[in-house]
Design an enzyme around this catalytic site. Structure first.
Site, PDB file in Angstrom:
ATOM      1  N   HIS A  11      -2.408  -1.273  -3.440  1.00  0.00           N
ATOM      2  CA  HIS A  11      -3.624  -0.425  -3.128  1.00  0.00           C
ATOM      3  C   HIS A  11      -3.328   1.115  -4.124  1.00  0.00           C
ATOM      4  CE1 HIS A  11      -4.545  -1.952   1.169  1.00  0.00           C
ATOM      5  NE2 HIS A  11      -4.791  -2.804   0.266  1.00  0.00           N
ATOM      6  N   SER A  18       0.797  -1.238   0.082  1.00  0.00           N
ATOM      7  CA  SER A  18      -0.071  -0.117  -0.025  1.00  0.00           C
ATOM      8  C   SER A  18       1.011   1.280   0.069  1.00  0.00           C
ATOM      9  CB  SER A  18      -0.962  -0.061   1.119  1.00  0.00           C
ATOM     10  OG  SER A  18      -1.805   1.182   1.079  1.00  0.00           O
ATOM     11  N   ASP A  52      -4.313  -4.523   6.199  1.00  0.00           N
ATOM     12  CA  ASP A  52      -4.751  -5.392   4.923  1.00  0.00           C
ATOM     13  C   ASP A  52      -3.676  -6.465   4.739  1.00  0.00           C
ATOM     14  OD1 ASP A  52      -6.342  -6.472   3.030  1.00  0.00           O
ATOM     15  OD2 ASP A  52      -5.647  -4.952   1.420  1.00  0.00           O
TER      16      ASP A  52
END
Length: 345
Positions: free
Chosen positions: A188, A161, A281
């Site tokens: 992401h 991310s 995540d």
């Protein structure tokens, strides 16, 4: 939510101010006219989010993002005149920790701002990432059924991310010459930027990265990047699929969704790394992979732009190894070789 604005254009600053002022719960904390001033403003009065231009005198937005994330970490959204026309700089900024990018709203004669809705949608998404999303995003159930199939081809999986583009490129570049292992990547990123990211990763890693299409199979020598705002997962036939579910996941595409699906459906050995990023995540998915016998790695605190996702994996016991970025490629390659030599799983 307090927002800082860094932009050398007075007209652009006013457009951003109007958009922020138009939404409930948002306020302008301060404005800065160049990147150097932006760094000092953040250090003196850290806002919840910085809207960062790319092209400014004295210090541009890329260097300002790097300095802020090193000296006074703060969520940053790149807001520039043409995101599509500045792909390389956008991904440089994201590599240093910017979360996303959007075109600058344009003041209209009527007093409104064209593009203001796009900016507000980005701000709302980031608001979830920094506190409006529950501390633990929806949990994906542990998968107890063994993977189907008999293939013993190995697989490499990467999830990242904030700051991830540089980390992913560094790992792909560091893999051994002649690397012929299937590789899948979730980063992401907004769907409208993902095609540019595939090209950027290819240029900076020296390995061809292509977007994963619906129905693609991971194959030796191919590096596939999740390509939509849906979640990429491996199905029971060994093909990659996209799905809107789970709709309440905090991140799109979700690393957890991919990792859990690999734990359930990939029959061969594998290695996975959870890289720099905000939130958690991928941590539970990495744990599921470790329980299936995969080699699992978390990026260490010192080399992470934001040590959120890797830290969550460490806290869960999901990572066999915690390593600095420059060592991760070697650790993963070793894990793949060891798994391929093992007689069974």
């Amino acid at each position: 939510m307090r927002i800082g604005i860094v932009n050398d254009s007075m007209i652009a600053r006013e457009a951003l101010r109007r958009v922020v002022a138009s939404a409930d719960g948002l306020e302008v904390a301060w404005t800065a006219s160049d990147g150097e001033e932006g760094v000092e403003r953040v250090k003196a009065d850290r806002p919840d989010l910085v809207l960062m231009d790319l092209f400014m005198p004295r210090m541009d937005g890329v260097e300002s993002t790097r300095r802020i994330m090193a000296e006074a970490p703060c969520p940053i959204l790149v807001v520039t005149a043409s995101v599509s026309g500045q792909v390389d700089k956008v991904y440089q900024a994201m590599g240093f920790g910017a979360l996303d990018a959007v075109d600058t709203p344009v003041l209209m004669a009527c007093g409104g701002c064209s593009g203001g809705g796009d900016l507000l949608r980005k701000i709302r998404t980031i608001a979830k990432l920094i506190g409006k999303c529950p501390p633990r995003c929806p949990s994906y159930s542990s998968l107890e059924d063994p993977p189907a199939g008999t293939s013993r081809e190995p697989l490499l999986a990467l999830g990242a991310s904030t700051g991830g583009p540089f980390a992913v490129a560094e790992i792909l570049k560091g893999l051994p010459d002649g690397w012929e292992v299937a590789t899948v990547v979730v980063q992401h990123v907004d769907a409208c930027f993902v095609a540019g990211l595939a090209g950027w990763l290819s240029d900076h890693s020296g390995r061809r990265v292509r977007l994963a299409a619906e129905g693609d199979r991971p194959e030796p020598g191919r590096t596939l990047l999740a390509s939509t705002t849906g979640h990429m997962r491996l199905d029971e036939s060994g093909r990659l699929r996209y799905s809107a579910e789970p709709r309440d996941a905090c991140y799109r595409p979700s690393v957890d969704v991919l990792f859990h699906s690999l734990a359930r459906h990939w029959p061969g050995p594998g290695a996975a790394a959870l890289l720099t990023g905000m939130g958690r995540d991928g941590a539970e998915g990495l744990l599921a992979l470790r329980r299936r016998g995969w080699a699992t790695v978390a990026q260490d605190r010192g080399s992470s732009v934001v040590w959120g996702m890797p830290r969550a994996a460490v806290e869960l016991g999901a990572a066999e190894v915690v390593a600095p970025l420059e060592e991760i490629a070697g650790v993963l390659a070793h894990g793949i070789r060891a798994g391929a030599r093992a007689p069974g799983r």
